[in-house]
Design a protein around this motif. Structure first.
Motif, PDB file in Angstrom:
ATOM      1  N   UNK A 254      19.095   1.783 -10.649  1.00  0.00           N
ATOM      2  CA  UNK A 254      18.813   1.661  -9.217  1.00  0.00           C
ATOM      3  C   UNK A 254      18.288   2.934  -8.575  1.00  0.00           C
ATOM      4  N   UNK A 255      18.219   4.016  -9.317  1.00  0.00           N
ATOM      5  CA  UNK A 255      17.634   5.235  -8.746  1.00  0.00           C
ATOM      6  C   UNK A 255      16.180   5.428  -9.185  1.00  0.00           C
ATOM      7  N   UNK A 256      15.640   4.476  -9.945  1.00  0.00           N
ATOM      8  CA  UNK A 256      14.267   4.595 -10.431  1.00  0.00           C
ATOM      9  C   UNK A 256      13.296   3.784  -9.572  1.00  0.00           C
ATOM     10  N   UNK A 257      12.069   4.252  -9.541  1.00  0.00           N
ATOM     11  CA  UNK A 257      10.984   3.497  -8.913  1.00  0.00           C
ATOM     12  C   UNK A 257      10.261   2.727 -10.018  1.00  0.00           C
TER      13      UNK A 257
ATOM     14  N   UNK B 257       0.829  -1.215   0.000  1.00  0.00           N
ATOM     15  CA  UNK B 257       0.000   0.000   0.000  1.00  0.00           C
ATOM     16  C   UNK B 257       0.861   1.262   0.000  1.00  0.00           C
ATOM     17  N   UNK B 258       2.006   1.219   0.677  1.00  0.00           N
ATOM     18  CA  UNK B 258       2.909   2.382   0.655  1.00  0.00           C
ATOM     19  C   UNK B 258       3.523   2.547  -0.734  1.00  0.00           C
ATOM     20  N   UNK B 259       3.840   1.439  -1.396  1.00  0.00           N
ATOM     21  CA  UNK B 259       4.381   1.503  -2.757  1.00  0.00           C
ATOM     22  C   UNK B 259       3.348   2.104  -3.707  1.00  0.00           C
ATOM     23  N   UNK B 260       2.093   1.672  -3.572  1.00  0.00           N
ATOM     24  CA  UNK B 260       1.034   2.210  -4.437  1.00  0.00           C
ATOM     25  C   UNK B 260       0.893   3.717  -4.252  1.00  0.00           C
ATOM     26  N   UNK B 261       0.992   4.176  -3.001  1.00  0.00           N
ATOM     27  CA  UNK B 261       0.933   5.638  -2.750  1.00  0.00           C
ATOM     28  C   UNK B 261       2.158   6.322  -3.349  1.00  0.00           C
ATOM     29  N   UNK B 262       3.330   5.724  -3.140  1.00  0.00           N
ATOM     30  CA  UNK B 262       4.578   6.288  -3.672  1.00  0.00           C
ATOM     31  C   UNK B 262       4.498   6.430  -5.195  1.00  0.00           C
ATOM     32  N   UNK B 263       3.895   5.444  -5.849  1.00  0.00           N
ATOM     33  CA  UNK B 263       3.803   5.444  -7.306  1.00  0.00           C
ATOM     34  C   UNK B 263       2.615   6.259  -7.820  1.00  0.00           C
ATOM     35  N   UNK B 264       1.807   6.800  -6.916  1.00  0.00           N
ATOM     36  CA  UNK B 264       0.670   7.627  -7.326  1.00  0.00           C
ATOM     37  C   UNK B 264      -0.485   6.844  -7.909  1.00  0.00           C
ATOM     38  N   UNK B 265      -0.620   5.568  -7.546  1.00  0.00           N
ATOM     39  CA  UNK B 265      -1.708   4.744  -8.078  1.00  0.00           C
ATOM     40  C   UNK B 265      -2.940   4.878  -7.202  1.00  0.00           C
ATOM     41  N   UNK B 266      -4.057   5.189  -7.822  1.00  0.00           N
ATOM     42  CA  UNK B 266      -5.299   5.407  -7.090  1.00  0.00           C
ATOM     43  C   UNK B 266      -6.383   4.404  -7.455  1.00  0.00           C
ATOM     44  N   UNK B 267      -6.307   3.836  -8.645  1.00  0.00           N
ATOM     45  CA  UNK B 267      -7.381   2.995  -9.150  1.00  0.00           C
ATOM     46  C   UNK B 267      -6.886   1.595  -9.464  1.00  0.00           C
ATOM     47  N   UNK B 268      -7.815   0.657  -9.401  1.00  0.00           N
ATOM     48  CA  UNK B 268      -7.506  -0.708  -9.784  1.00  0.00           C
ATOM     49  C   UNK B 268      -8.526  -1.158 -10.814  1.00  0.00           C
ATOM     50  N   UNK B 269      -8.106  -2.056 -11.682  1.00  0.00           N
ATOM     51  CA  UNK B 269      -6.733  -2.541 -11.807  1.00  0.00           C
ATOM     52  C   UNK B 269      -5.847  -1.508 -12.493  1.00  0.00           C
ATOM     53  N   UNK B 270      -4.579  -1.568 -12.181  1.00  0.00           N
ATOM     54  CA  UNK B 270      -3.552  -0.811 -12.907  1.00  0.00           C
ATOM     55  C   UNK B 270      -2.431  -1.786 -13.206  1.00  0.00           C
ATOM     56  N   UNK B 271      -1.916  -1.720 -14.403  1.00  0.00           N
ATOM     57  CA  UNK B 271      -0.806  -2.590 -14.785  1.00  0.00           C
ATOM     58  C   UNK B 271       0.368  -1.712 -15.186  1.00  0.00           C
ATOM     59  N   UNK B 272       1.503  -1.928 -14.532  1.00  0.00           N
ATOM     60  CA  UNK B 272       2.744  -1.242 -14.897  1.00  0.00           C
ATOM     61  C   UNK B 272       3.581  -2.206 -15.720  1.00  0.00           C
TER      62      UNK B 272
END
Length: 192
Positions: A134-137, A111-126
Protein backbone atom coordinates in the motif's frame (compact mmCIF):
# COMPACT_ATOMS: atom_id res chain seq x y z
CA UNK A 1 -10.06 3.91 -65.48
CA UNK A 2 -13.23 2.08 -64.47
CA UNK A 3 -11.13 -0.59 -62.75
CA UNK A 4 -9.33 2.15 -60.76
CA UNK A 5 -12.62 3.58 -59.46
CA UNK A 6 -13.97 0.14 -58.61
CA UNK A 7 -10.80 -0.67 -56.69
CA UNK A 8 -10.89 2.68 -54.89
CA UNK A 9 -14.54 2.18 -53.91
CA UNK A 10 -13.78 -1.33 -52.61
CA UNK A 11 -10.97 0.08 -50.46
CA UNK A 12 -13.12 2.91 -49.14
CA UNK A 13 -15.93 0.53 -48.19
CA UNK A 14 -13.43 -1.74 -46.41
CA UNK A 15 -11.88 1.08 -44.34
CA UNK A 16 -14.56 1.24 -41.61
CA UNK A 17 -14.16 -2.49 -41.04
CA UNK A 18 -10.39 -2.09 -40.66
CA UNK A 19 -10.55 0.91 -38.32
CA UNK A 20 -10.36 0.27 -34.58
CA UNK A 21 -13.38 1.36 -32.59
CA UNK A 22 -12.98 4.73 -30.90
CA UNK A 23 -14.65 5.53 -27.59
CA UNK A 24 -16.20 8.84 -26.58
CA UNK A 25 -12.82 9.78 -25.11
CA UNK A 26 -11.14 9.35 -28.52
CA UNK A 27 -9.18 6.27 -27.37
CA UNK A 28 -9.19 2.98 -29.25
CA UNK A 29 -11.20 0.22 -27.59
CA UNK A 30 -10.82 -3.54 -27.70
CA UNK A 31 -13.08 -6.28 -26.40
CA UNK A 32 -10.47 -7.33 -23.83
CA UNK A 33 -10.18 -3.91 -22.18
CA UNK A 34 -12.07 -3.66 -18.90
CA UNK A 35 -14.36 -0.80 -17.95
CA UNK A 36 -13.66 -0.46 -14.22
CA UNK A 37 -13.97 2.16 -11.50
CA UNK A 38 -10.20 2.59 -11.89
CA UNK A 39 -9.37 1.74 -8.30
CA UNK A 40 -6.12 -0.04 -9.09
CA UNK A 41 -6.22 -2.08 -5.87
CA UNK A 42 -9.66 -3.44 -6.82
CA UNK A 43 -8.55 -4.03 -10.41
CA UNK A 44 -5.55 -6.01 -9.17
CA UNK A 45 -7.83 -8.08 -6.95
CA UNK A 46 -10.15 -8.85 -9.86
CA UNK A 47 -7.21 -9.74 -12.09
CA UNK A 48 -5.88 -12.12 -9.43
CA UNK A 49 -9.35 -13.67 -8.94
CA UNK A 50 -9.43 -14.42 -12.67
CA UNK A 51 -5.87 -15.80 -12.66
CA UNK A 52 -4.68 -12.97 -14.91
CA UNK A 53 -2.02 -10.27 -14.80
CA UNK A 54 -3.01 -6.60 -14.50
CA UNK A 55 -1.74 -4.37 -17.31
CA UNK A 56 -2.32 -0.62 -17.44
CA UNK A 57 -2.48 0.81 -20.96
CA UNK A 58 -1.79 4.55 -20.97
CA UNK A 59 -2.88 6.09 -24.28
CA UNK A 60 -4.08 9.42 -25.67
CA UNK A 61 -6.42 10.77 -28.30
CA UNK A 62 -4.76 11.21 -31.69
CA UNK A 63 -1.71 9.12 -30.84
CA UNK A 64 -0.46 7.67 -34.12
CA UNK A 65 1.49 4.97 -32.29
CA UNK A 66 -1.60 3.93 -30.30
CA UNK A 67 -3.49 3.75 -33.61
CA UNK A 68 -0.74 1.55 -35.07
CA UNK A 69 -0.97 -0.85 -32.13
CA UNK A 70 -4.78 -0.99 -32.31
CA UNK A 71 -4.99 -1.40 -36.08
CA UNK A 72 -1.92 -3.50 -36.88
CA UNK A 73 -0.73 -5.36 -33.77
CA UNK A 74 -3.56 -6.03 -31.30
CA UNK A 75 -5.97 -7.36 -33.98
CA UNK A 76 -3.52 -10.16 -34.83
CA UNK A 77 -5.05 -13.36 -33.49
CA UNK A 78 -1.94 -14.58 -31.65
CA UNK A 79 -1.51 -11.22 -29.88
CA UNK A 80 -5.18 -10.57 -29.14
CA UNK A 81 -5.83 -14.09 -27.80
CA UNK A 82 -2.74 -14.04 -25.63
CA UNK A 83 -3.68 -10.72 -24.05
CA UNK A 84 -7.32 -11.74 -23.63
CA UNK A 85 -6.44 -15.11 -22.07
CA UNK A 86 -3.74 -13.84 -19.71
CA UNK A 87 -4.30 -10.17 -18.91
CA UNK A 88 -6.80 -7.91 -17.18
CA UNK A 89 -6.32 -4.67 -19.13
CA UNK A 90 -7.30 -1.25 -17.79
CA UNK A 91 -6.94 1.70 -20.15
CA UNK A 92 -5.98 5.13 -18.84
CA UNK A 93 -5.99 8.43 -20.73
CA UNK A 94 -2.73 10.40 -20.52
CA UNK A 95 -4.75 13.64 -20.51
CA UNK A 96 -7.91 12.29 -18.87
CA UNK A 97 -9.88 13.74 -15.99
CA UNK A 98 -11.42 10.48 -14.78
CA UNK A 99 -10.54 9.81 -11.15
CA UNK A 100 -8.39 6.81 -10.38
CA UNK A 101 -7.12 5.42 -7.09
CA UNK A 102 -3.44 4.52 -7.16
CA UNK A 103 -2.12 1.56 -5.16
CA UNK A 104 -0.90 3.95 -2.46
CA UNK A 105 -4.51 5.13 -1.95
CA UNK A 106 -4.11 8.53 -3.57
CA UNK A 107 -7.17 9.56 -5.59
CA UNK A 108 -6.24 11.68 -8.60
CA UNK A 109 -7.11 12.27 -12.23
CA UNK A 110 -5.65 10.07 -14.95
CA UNK A 111 -3.48 12.97 -16.17
CA UNK A 112 -2.20 13.65 -12.64
CA UNK A 113 -1.41 9.94 -12.22
CA UNK A 114 0.52 9.93 -15.50
CA UNK A 115 2.58 12.91 -14.28
CA UNK A 116 3.09 11.26 -10.88
CA UNK A 117 4.34 8.10 -12.60
CA UNK A 118 6.64 10.07 -14.93
CA UNK A 119 4.91 8.91 -18.12
CA UNK A 120 5.47 11.18 -21.09
CA UNK A 121 4.77 9.05 -24.15
CA UNK A 122 1.97 6.90 -25.44
CA UNK A 123 1.35 4.14 -25.65
CA UNK A 124 2.93 2.98 -22.42
CA UNK A 125 1.99 -0.27 -20.73
CA UNK A 126 2.70 -0.89 -17.05
CA UNK A 127 2.75 -4.57 -16.08
CA UNK A 128 1.78 -5.13 -12.47
CA UNK A 129 2.82 -7.92 -10.08
CA UNK A 130 0.19 -10.00 -8.28
CA UNK A 131 0.83 -8.17 -5.02
CA UNK A 132 1.47 -4.47 -4.46
CA UNK A 133 2.13 -2.96 -1.04
CA UNK A 134 0.00 0.00 0.00
CA UNK A 135 2.96 2.38 0.00
CA UNK A 136 3.75 1.76 -3.69
CA UNK A 137 2.50 3.59 -6.76
CA UNK A 138 1.68 1.83 -10.02
CA UNK A 139 4.95 3.04 -11.49
CA UNK A 140 7.11 1.94 -8.58
CA UNK A 141 5.39 -1.46 -8.34
CA UNK A 142 5.45 -2.29 -12.06
CA UNK A 143 7.57 -5.31 -12.95
CA UNK A 144 8.05 -3.99 -16.49
CA UNK A 145 7.04 -1.14 -18.73
CA UNK A 146 6.57 -1.25 -22.48
CA UNK A 147 7.00 2.29 -23.82
CA UNK A 148 5.94 2.91 -27.39
CA UNK A 149 4.72 0.93 -30.37
CA UNK A 150 6.42 -2.29 -31.36
CA UNK A 151 5.88 -5.07 -33.86
CA UNK A 152 3.76 -8.14 -33.15
CA UNK A 153 6.73 -10.35 -32.19
CA UNK A 154 8.16 -7.87 -29.69
CA UNK A 155 4.71 -7.18 -28.23
CA UNK A 156 3.87 -10.85 -27.84
CA UNK A 157 7.30 -11.59 -26.40
CA UNK A 158 6.92 -8.82 -23.78
CA UNK A 159 3.49 -10.03 -22.70
CA UNK A 160 4.80 -13.61 -22.54
CA UNK A 161 8.00 -12.65 -20.68
CA UNK A 162 5.96 -10.85 -18.01
CA UNK A 163 3.26 -13.52 -17.78
CA UNK A 164 5.88 -16.25 -17.32
CA UNK A 165 7.52 -14.10 -14.60
CA UNK A 166 10.87 -14.25 -16.35
CA UNK A 167 11.80 -10.99 -14.63
CA UNK A 168 12.03 -13.03 -11.39
CA UNK A 169 14.21 -15.82 -12.69
CA UNK A 170 17.78 -16.05 -11.53
CA UNK A 171 19.00 -16.53 -15.07
CA UNK A 172 20.77 -13.85 -17.07
CA UNK A 173 18.02 -13.84 -19.69
CA UNK A 174 16.61 -10.33 -19.35
CA UNK A 175 13.92 -9.26 -21.80
CA UNK A 176 16.35 -8.31 -24.55
CA UNK A 177 18.08 -11.72 -24.43
CA UNK A 178 14.73 -13.51 -24.21
CA UNK A 179 13.41 -11.55 -27.19
CA UNK A 180 16.58 -12.20 -29.24
CA UNK A 181 16.26 -15.94 -28.50
CA UNK A 182 12.57 -15.92 -29.50
CA UNK A 183 13.40 -14.12 -32.78
CA UNK A 184 16.02 -16.77 -33.56
CA UNK A 185 13.59 -19.57 -32.71
CA UNK A 186 10.94 -18.08 -35.01
CA UNK A 187 13.52 -17.78 -37.81
CA UNK A 188 14.61 -21.39 -37.25
CA UNK A 189 10.99 -22.53 -37.18
CA UNK A 190 11.42 -24.09 -33.75
CA UNK A 191 8.55 -22.14 -32.15
CA UNK A 192 5.04 -21.03 -33.12
Amino acid sequence: MKRFWMTLMAILFALPALAAELGDDGLHKTEWMRDTFKDLREDLGEANDEGKRLALFIEQRGCIYCTKMHTEIYPREEVSSYISDNYFVVQLNLHGDTEITDFDGEVLSEKAAARKWGLLFTPSILFMPEEVSEDQTAQSAAVAMMPGAFGAGTTLDMFTWVNEKRYELDSEEDFQRYHARRIQERQDGSTD
